[in-house]
Design a protein around this motif. Structure first.
Motif, PDB file in Angstrom:
ATOM      1  N   GLN A  61       7.700  -3.243   6.545  1.00 47.71           N
ATOM      2  CA  GLN A  61       6.748  -4.199   5.989  1.00 47.71           C
ATOM      3  C   GLN A  61       6.635  -4.084   4.473  1.00 47.71           C
ATOM      4  O   GLN A  61       5.877  -4.816   3.841  1.00 47.71           O
ATOM      5  CB  GLN A  61       5.366  -3.978   6.610  1.00 47.71           C
ATOM      6  N   GLY A  62       7.357  -3.117   3.893  1.00 45.04           N
ATOM      7  CA  GLY A  62       7.352  -2.955   2.450  1.00 45.04           C
ATOM      8  C   GLY A  62       6.351  -1.944   1.923  1.00 45.04           C
ATOM      9  O   GLY A  62       6.190  -1.813   0.700  1.00 45.04           O
ATOM     10  N   GLU A  63       5.685  -1.198   2.820  1.00 46.96           N
ATOM     11  CA  GLU A  63       4.718  -0.204   2.375  1.00 46.96           C
ATOM     12  C   GLU A  63       5.431   1.094   1.990  1.00 46.96           C
ATOM     13  O   GLU A  63       6.483   1.427   2.541  1.00 46.96           O
ATOM     14  CB  GLU A  63       3.687   0.085   3.471  1.00 46.96           C
ATOM     15  N   GLU A  64       4.843   1.837   1.068  1.00 47.42           N
ATOM     16  CA  GLU A  64       5.344   3.172   0.714  1.00 47.42           C
ATOM     17  C   GLU A  64       4.647   4.182   1.616  1.00 47.42           C
ATOM     18  O   GLU A  64       3.415   4.220   1.675  1.00 47.42           O
ATOM     19  CB  GLU A  64       5.053   3.486  -0.749  1.00 47.42           C
ATOM     20  N   VAL A  65       5.420   4.989   2.321  1.00 47.65           N
ATOM     21  CA  VAL A  65       4.874   5.890   3.337  1.00 47.65           C
ATOM     22  C   VAL A  65       5.166   7.338   2.972  1.00 47.65           C
ATOM     23  O   VAL A  65       6.297   7.688   2.623  1.00 47.65           O
ATOM     24  CB  VAL A  65       5.465   5.565   4.728  1.00 47.65           C
ATOM     25  N   ILE A  66       4.146   8.176   3.090  1.00 52.38           N
ATOM     26  CA  ILE A  66       4.285   9.618   2.935  1.00 52.38           C
ATOM     27  C   ILE A  66       3.961  10.259   4.281  1.00 52.38           C
ATOM     28  O   ILE A  66       2.828  10.172   4.760  1.00 52.38           O
ATOM     29  CB  ILE A  66       3.330  10.175   1.858  1.00 52.38           C
ATOM     30  N   GLY A  67       4.949  10.858   4.930  1.00 53.21           N
ATOM     31  CA  GLY A  67       4.734  11.538   6.198  1.00 53.21           C
ATOM     32  C   GLY A  67       4.206  12.945   5.992  1.00 53.21           C
ATOM     33  O   GLY A  67       4.685  13.673   5.120  1.00 53.21           O
ATOM     34  N   LEU A  68       3.219  13.328   6.787  1.00 54.13           N
ATOM     35  CA  LEU A  68       2.621  14.661   6.733  1.00 54.13           C
ATOM     36  C   LEU A  68       2.620  15.234   8.142  1.00 54.13           C
ATOM     37  O   LEU A  68       1.998  14.663   9.045  1.00 54.13           O
ATOM     38  CB  LEU A  68       1.186  14.594   6.196  1.00 54.13           C
ATOM     39  N   ASP A  69       3.298  16.364   8.332  1.00 46.99           N
ATOM     40  CA  ASP A  69       3.371  16.948   9.669  1.00 46.99           C
ATOM     41  C   ASP A  69       3.845  18.391   9.525  1.00 46.99           C
ATOM     42  O   ASP A  69       4.212  18.839   8.438  1.00 46.99           O
ATOM     43  CB  ASP A  69       4.342  16.148  10.538  1.00 46.99           C
ATOM     44  N   ARG A  70       3.859  19.118  10.646  1.00 45.32           N
ATOM     45  CA  ARG A  70       4.352  20.506  10.621  1.00 45.32           C
ATOM     46  C   ARG A  70       5.862  20.553  10.442  1.00 45.32           C
ATOM     47  O   ARG A  70       6.393  21.468   9.826  1.00 45.32           O
ATOM     48  CB  ARG A  70       3.959  21.233  11.910  1.00 45.32           C
ATOM     49  N   THR A  71       6.551  19.588  11.026  1.00 42.78           N
ATOM     50  CA  THR A  71       8.003  19.497  10.892  1.00 42.78           C
ATOM     51  C   THR A  71       8.371  18.040  10.677  1.00 42.78           C
ATOM     52  O   THR A  71       7.635  17.127  11.071  1.00 42.78           O
ATOM     53  CB  THR A  71       8.733  20.007  12.145  1.00 42.78           C
ATOM     54  N   GLY A  72       9.529  17.821  10.052  1.00 44.08           N
ATOM     55  CA  GLY A  72       9.965  16.461   9.827  1.00 44.08           C
ATOM     56  C   GLY A  72      11.226  16.421   9.010  1.00 44.08           C
ATOM     57  O   GLY A  72      11.771  17.457   8.611  1.00 44.08           O
ATOM     58  N   PRO A  73      11.718  15.222   8.717  1.00 44.45           N
ATOM     59  CA  PRO A  73      12.981  15.075   7.988  1.00 44.45           C
ATOM     60  C   PRO A  73      12.824  15.455   6.524  1.00 44.45           C
ATOM     61  O   PRO A  73      11.797  15.172   5.899  1.00 44.45           O
ATOM     62  CB  PRO A  73      13.294  13.584   8.134  1.00 44.45           C
ATOM     63  N   SER A  74      13.806  16.095   5.961  1.00 43.10           N
ATOM     64  CA  SER A  74      13.764  16.405   4.537  1.00 43.10           C
ATOM     65  C   SER A  74      13.961  15.124   3.740  1.00 43.10           C
ATOM     66  O   SER A  74      14.630  14.202   4.183  1.00 43.10           O
ATOM     67  CB  SER A  74      14.852  17.423   4.178  1.00 43.10           C
ATOM     68  N   GLY A  75      13.336  15.061   2.593  1.00 49.83           N
ATOM     69  CA  GLY A  75      13.468  13.876   1.766  1.00 49.83           C
ATOM     70  C   GLY A  75      12.156  13.509   1.121  1.00 49.83           C
ATOM     71  O   GLY A  75      11.103  14.097   1.418  1.00 49.83           O
ATOM     72  N   PRO A  76      12.166  12.523   0.235  1.00 49.95           N
ATOM     73  CA  PRO A  76      10.987  12.182  -0.554  1.00 49.95           C
ATOM     74  C   PRO A  76       9.845  11.560   0.238  1.00 49.95           C
ATOM     75  O   PRO A  76       8.727  11.461  -0.268  1.00 49.95           O
ATOM     76  CB  PRO A  76      11.530  11.197  -1.591  1.00 49.95           C
ATOM     77  N   GLY A  77      10.112  11.145   1.474  1.00 48.51           N
ATOM     78  CA  GLY A  77       9.062  10.506   2.260  1.00 48.51           C
ATOM     79  C   GLY A  77       8.315  11.435   3.184  1.00 48.51           C
ATOM     80  O   GLY A  77       7.511  10.979   4.008  1.00 48.51           O
TER      81      GLY A  77
ATOM     82  N   MET B 177       0.833  -1.203   0.000  1.00 54.78           N
ATOM     83  CA  MET B 177       0.000   0.000   0.000  1.00 54.78           C
ATOM     84  C   MET B 177       0.863   1.246   0.000  1.00 54.78           C
ATOM     85  O   MET B 177       2.000   1.231   0.453  1.00 54.78           O
ATOM     86  CB  MET B 177      -0.900   0.035   1.236  1.00 54.78           C
ATOM     87  N   LYS B 178       0.282   2.331  -0.481  1.00 50.73           N
ATOM     88  CA  LYS B 178       0.855   3.661  -0.314  1.00 50.73           C
ATOM     89  C   LYS B 178       0.043   4.325   0.797  1.00 50.73           C
ATOM     90  O   LYS B 178      -1.173   4.486   0.685  1.00 50.73           O
ATOM     91  CB  LYS B 178       0.763   4.459  -1.604  1.00 50.73           C
ATOM     92  N   VAL B 179       0.711   4.701   1.895  1.00 55.40           N
ATOM     93  CA  VAL B 179       0.024   5.150   3.101  1.00 55.40           C
ATOM     94  C   VAL B 179       0.480   6.552   3.485  1.00 55.40           C
ATOM     95  O   VAL B 179       1.684   6.814   3.595  1.00 55.40           O
ATOM     96  CB  VAL B 179       0.302   4.194   4.279  1.00 55.40           C
ATOM     97  N   ALA B 180      -0.465   7.455   3.692  1.00 61.61           N
ATOM     98  CA  ALA B 180      -0.170   8.778   4.247  1.00 61.61           C
ATOM     99  C   ALA B 180      -0.303   8.708   5.762  1.00 61.61           C
ATOM    100  O   ALA B 180      -1.268   8.135   6.278  1.00 61.61           O
ATOM    101  CB  ALA B 180      -1.129   9.823   3.678  1.00 61.61           C
ATOM    102  N   ILE B 181       0.657   9.286   6.462  1.00 67.22           N
ATOM    103  CA  ILE B 181       0.635   9.290   7.926  1.00 67.22           C
ATOM    104  C   ILE B 181       0.734  10.720   8.416  1.00 67.22           C
ATOM    105  O   ILE B 181       1.756  11.379   8.223  1.00 67.22           O
ATOM    106  CB  ILE B 181       1.788   8.458   8.508  1.00 67.22           C
ATOM    107  N   THR B 182      -0.318  11.209   9.051  1.00 69.48           N
ATOM    108  CA  THR B 182      -0.243  12.523   9.688  1.00 69.48           C
ATOM    109  C   THR B 182       0.391  12.362  11.071  1.00 69.48           C
ATOM    110  O   THR B 182       0.259  11.319  11.704  1.00 69.48           O
ATOM    111  CB  THR B 182      -1.629  13.166   9.839  1.00 69.48           C
ATOM    112  N   GLY B 183       1.081  13.414  11.511  1.00 66.79           N
ATOM    113  CA  GLY B 183       1.779  13.297  12.791  1.00 66.79           C
ATOM    114  C   GLY B 183       2.951  12.340  12.698  1.00 66.79           C
ATOM    115  O   GLY B 183       3.324  11.689  13.687  1.00 66.79           O
ATOM    116  N   SER B 184       3.571  12.268  11.530  1.00 66.80           N
ATOM    117  CA  SER B 184       4.630  11.288  11.283  1.00 66.80           C
ATOM    118  C   SER B 184       5.905  11.566  12.061  1.00 66.80           C
ATOM    119  O   SER B 184       6.783  10.706  12.125  1.00 66.80           O
ATOM    120  CB  SER B 184       4.952  11.234   9.786  1.00 66.80           C
ATOM    121  N   SER B 185       6.025  12.756  12.653  1.00 63.92           N
ATOM    122  CA  SER B 185       7.234  13.098  13.407  1.00 63.92           C
ATOM    123  C   SER B 185       7.076  12.901  14.913  1.00 63.92           C
ATOM    124  O   SER B 185       8.016  13.136  15.667  1.00 63.92           O
ATOM    125  CB  SER B 185       7.634  14.552  13.125  1.00 63.92           C
TER     126      SER B 185
END
Length: 281
Positions: A23-39, A1-9
């Motif tokens: 687990q092999g899922e593609e994750v997109i983190g969504l938050d006010r702050t977080g690590p730079s990068g494609p995820g 799955m491709k999964v969006a996660i709010t509060g990822s930080s």
């Protein structure tokens, strides 16, 4: 799955991201702050336009996601004024749920809380061990959690294909954060949590299982370790903390005062990490 996660930080969010990626899922983190990068993408979930756009698609990130894990929130009362806790958390969750509905996401797992079960239990619970059948709130954070569950129940009636799962987490403890368990023998330690806790890695396991087991409709699950975080026998704790409150069954020596039978039977959830090993080991 491709999964969006709010509060990822956040404490739980970081662990969920790592667990799902393992687990092999593609994750997109969504938050006010977080690590730079494609995820990861910075998003203000208090802004509906940003929230809708982020779930619909983000250039160089995704063109749509299969599932949503909503963990973002002001995590406790006291960090900001009470009304601010309510306004920010309630608006963010509405924006996330409604935007997901608009863009066609039909699999949502989100963090509810022990605060929707009566935390800090200045009013005694009606029975022990407590389960998902009891709902009550006594602060603005908890009130939001109760209203979020109400909103989720209503939204699934709008669309028969929508699945929303609420995980009522107790206090989440990250690896390396077990120092307070030095107080485990104190009579009142974790009374406001009914003695409970959950390791962040077990919390991430619960999220992963909930994503895999979703089916149309709304479900709520209590998520806690099966053992108490207090070092006194559980029957003694129950009588000391809540004299006269009925026990629904005989308690194991250190059995948690929150019943996670539903999560075990329906999701296959079994906590793996114990404070006795993490703190003392």
């Amino acid at each position: 799955m491709k999964v969006a996660i709010t509060g990822s930080s956040g404490t739980l969010g970081r662990t969920v991201v790592d667990h799902l990626r393992a687990q092999g899922e593609e994750v997109i983190g969504l938050d006010r702050t977080g690590p730079s990068g494609p995820g990861f993408t910075t998003v203000d979930l208090g802004d509906y336009g940003q929230t809708l756009d982020a779930l619909h698609g983000i250039t160089a990130r995704h063109t749509g996601v299969d599932a949503l894990v909503h963990l973002a929130a002001i995590p406790v009362n006291g960090l900001v004024p009470d009304a601010t806790t309510f306004h920010r958390n309630m608006v963010a969750t509405f924006n996330v749920f409604f935007a997901a509905l608009r863009v066609g996401i039909r699999r949502i797992v989100y963090a509810s809380s022990i605060t929707a079960m009566g935390f800090p239990f200045t009013e005694p619970p009606p029975y022990l061990p407590l389960d998902e059948n009891h709902t009550a709130s006594f602060n603005t954070y908890g009130l939001v959690k109760v209203l979020e569950e109400t909103m989720a129940r209503e939204l699934v009636s709008w669309d028969p294909t929508l699945s929303v799962t609420a995980l009522r987490f107790t206090n989440v403890v990250a690896p390396g954060e077990y120092a307070t368990f030095a107080r485990a023998a104190e009579p009142g330690y974790r009374r406001d949590l009914l003695g409970t806790y959950i390791d962040a890695r077990d919390g991430a396991q619960a999220v992963t299982l909930a994503l895999a087991e979703t089916r149309p409709g709304f479900e709520v699950y209590a998520i806690a370790a099966p053992e108490s975080g207090n070092d006194r026998p559980s029957a003694e704790l129950a009588e000391s903390w809540f004299p006269g409150v009925p026990l629904r069954r005989e308690l194991g020596e250190y059995e948690a005062l929150i019943d996670t039978t539903k999560a075990r039977e329906q999701l296959g959830f079994r906590a793996e990490f114990s404070w006795r090993e993490e703190y003392r080991g």
